[in-house]
Design a protein around this motif. Structure first.
Motif, mmCIF file in Angstrom:
data_model
loop_
_atom_site.group_PDB
_atom_site.id
_atom_site.type_symbol
_atom_site.label_atom_id
_atom_site.label_comp_id
_atom_site.label_asym_id
_atom_site.label_seq_id
_atom_site.Cartn_x
_atom_site.Cartn_y
_atom_site.Cartn_z
ATOM 1 N N GLY A 26 90.786 50.364 48.688
ATOM 2 C CA GLY A 26 90.017 51.596 48.544
ATOM 3 C C GLY A 26 90.026 52.518 49.744
ATOM 4 O O GLY A 26 89.321 53.523 49.757
ATOM 5 N N ALA A 27 90.811 52.205 50.758
ATOM 6 C CA ALA A 27 90.821 53.016 51.981
ATOM 7 C C ALA A 27 91.609 54.308 51.780
ATOM 8 O O ALA A 27 92.618 54.334 51.089
ATOM 9 C CB ALA A 27 91.406 52.220 53.142
ATOM 10 N N ALA A 28 91.115 55.354 52.417
ATOM 11 C CA ALA A 28 91.781 56.653 52.407
ATOM 12 C C ALA A 28 91.586 57.288 53.777
ATOM 13 O O ALA A 28 90.836 56.767 54.611
ATOM 14 C CB ALA A 28 91.194 57.539 51.308
ATOM 15 N N THR A 40 86.085 54.409 52.952
ATOM 16 C CA THR A 40 85.999 54.060 51.530
ATOM 17 C C THR A 40 84.926 55.012 51.012
ATOM 18 O O THR A 40 85.202 56.182 50.833
ATOM 19 C CB THR A 40 85.657 52.569 51.327
ATOM 20 O OG1 THR A 40 84.437 52.261 51.988
ATOM 21 C CG2 THR A 40 86.770 51.666 51.813
ATOM 22 N N THR A 41 83.700 54.531 50.852
ATOM 23 C CA THR A 41 82.596 55.449 50.569
ATOM 24 C C THR A 41 81.981 55.939 51.871
ATOM 25 O O THR A 41 81.320 56.965 51.893
ATOM 26 C CB THR A 41 81.520 54.774 49.703
ATOM 27 O OG1 THR A 41 81.067 53.589 50.378
ATOM 28 C CG2 THR A 41 82.061 54.409 48.334
ATOM 29 N N LYS A 42 82.199 55.177 52.957
ATOM 30 C CA LYS A 42 81.747 55.533 54.294
ATOM 31 C C LYS A 42 82.922 55.368 55.249
ATOM 32 O O LYS A 42 83.819 54.564 55.015
ATOM 33 C CB LYS A 42 80.624 54.604 54.764
ATOM 34 C CG LYS A 42 79.353 54.680 53.961
ATOM 35 C CD LYS A 42 78.355 53.691 54.522
ATOM 36 C CE LYS A 42 77.066 53.697 53.709
ATOM 37 N NZ LYS A 42 76.126 52.683 54.216
ATOM 38 N N THR A 43 82.878 56.077 56.344
ATOM 39 C CA THR A 43 83.908 55.940 57.361
ATOM 40 C C THR A 43 83.800 54.570 58.015
ATOM 41 O O THR A 43 82.709 54.117 58.337
ATOM 42 C CB THR A 43 83.767 57.043 58.420
ATOM 43 O OG1 THR A 43 83.976 58.309 57.788
ATOM 44 C CG2 THR A 43 84.770 56.870 59.552
ATOM 45 N N PHE A 44 84.974 53.929 58.209
ATOM 46 C CA PHE A 44 84.986 52.651 58.926
ATOM 47 C C PHE A 44 85.792 52.717 60.217
ATOM 48 O O PHE A 44 85.708 51.799 61.038
ATOM 49 C CB PHE A 44 85.459 51.491 58.039
ATOM 50 C CG PHE A 44 86.875 51.575 57.539
ATOM 51 C CD1 PHE A 44 87.924 51.022 58.247
ATOM 52 C CD2 PHE A 44 87.157 52.186 56.317
ATOM 53 C CE1 PHE A 44 89.222 51.080 57.772
ATOM 54 C CE2 PHE A 44 88.445 52.242 55.828
ATOM 55 C CZ PHE A 44 89.492 51.692 56.557
#
Length: 139
Positions: A26-28, A40-44
């Motif tokens: 799910g990474a972008a 994903t839904t939050k920055t990592f």
């Protein structure tokens, strides 16, 4: 107001970070505040940043900004290789200067581990389970 681009697209270290970060489920990637960030839904993970404080020009252009595992965070804060990134440090983020992109893989294992921990802290549980299932399948 848009931010100026503060990275070199051809930087070999950025290419290595992309390879690591975009392999997670799910990474972008997007550009935020002039720098690549992986989410994903939050920055990592952010690529590049600046240090907290009144440091004029205390930029870390070849660094990752990550959210460490809360268990590991106190020890990492004692490690002089880590710094508190501007704006993000109150939420537990830390910065770490990465090696040049052309150094041996062994020097990149710690970078991959830090990004993995940050992903696990920020990603939805379903994506973390998918990551763990991949690891089991790979064994």
């Amino acid at each position: 107001m848009s931010h100026p681009i503060m990275f070199d697209e051809a930087d070999a270290a950025l290419q290595r970070i992309r390879e690591i970060a975009l392999a997670f489920p799910g990474a972008a990637e997007r550009i935020s505040h002039g720098r690549p960030n992986f989410f994903t839904t939050k920055t990592f993970c952010y690529f590049g940043g600046s240090e907290r404080g009144d440091h004029v020009g205390a930029r870390h252009d070849r660094a990752i900004l990550i959210r460490p595992d809360p268990v590991d965070e106190p020890a990492l804060r004692q490690d002089p290789r880590f710094f508190e990134p501007a704006y993000l440090w109150p939420a537990g983020w830390l910065g770490f200067d990465v090696p040049a992109g052309d150094v041996p893989d062994a020097d990149w294992s710690e970078v991959a581990e830090l990004i993995d921990a940050s992903y696990r802290v920020t990603a939805p549980k379903t994506l973390v389970r998918e990551l763990d299932a991949r690891a089991v399948e790979g064994d």
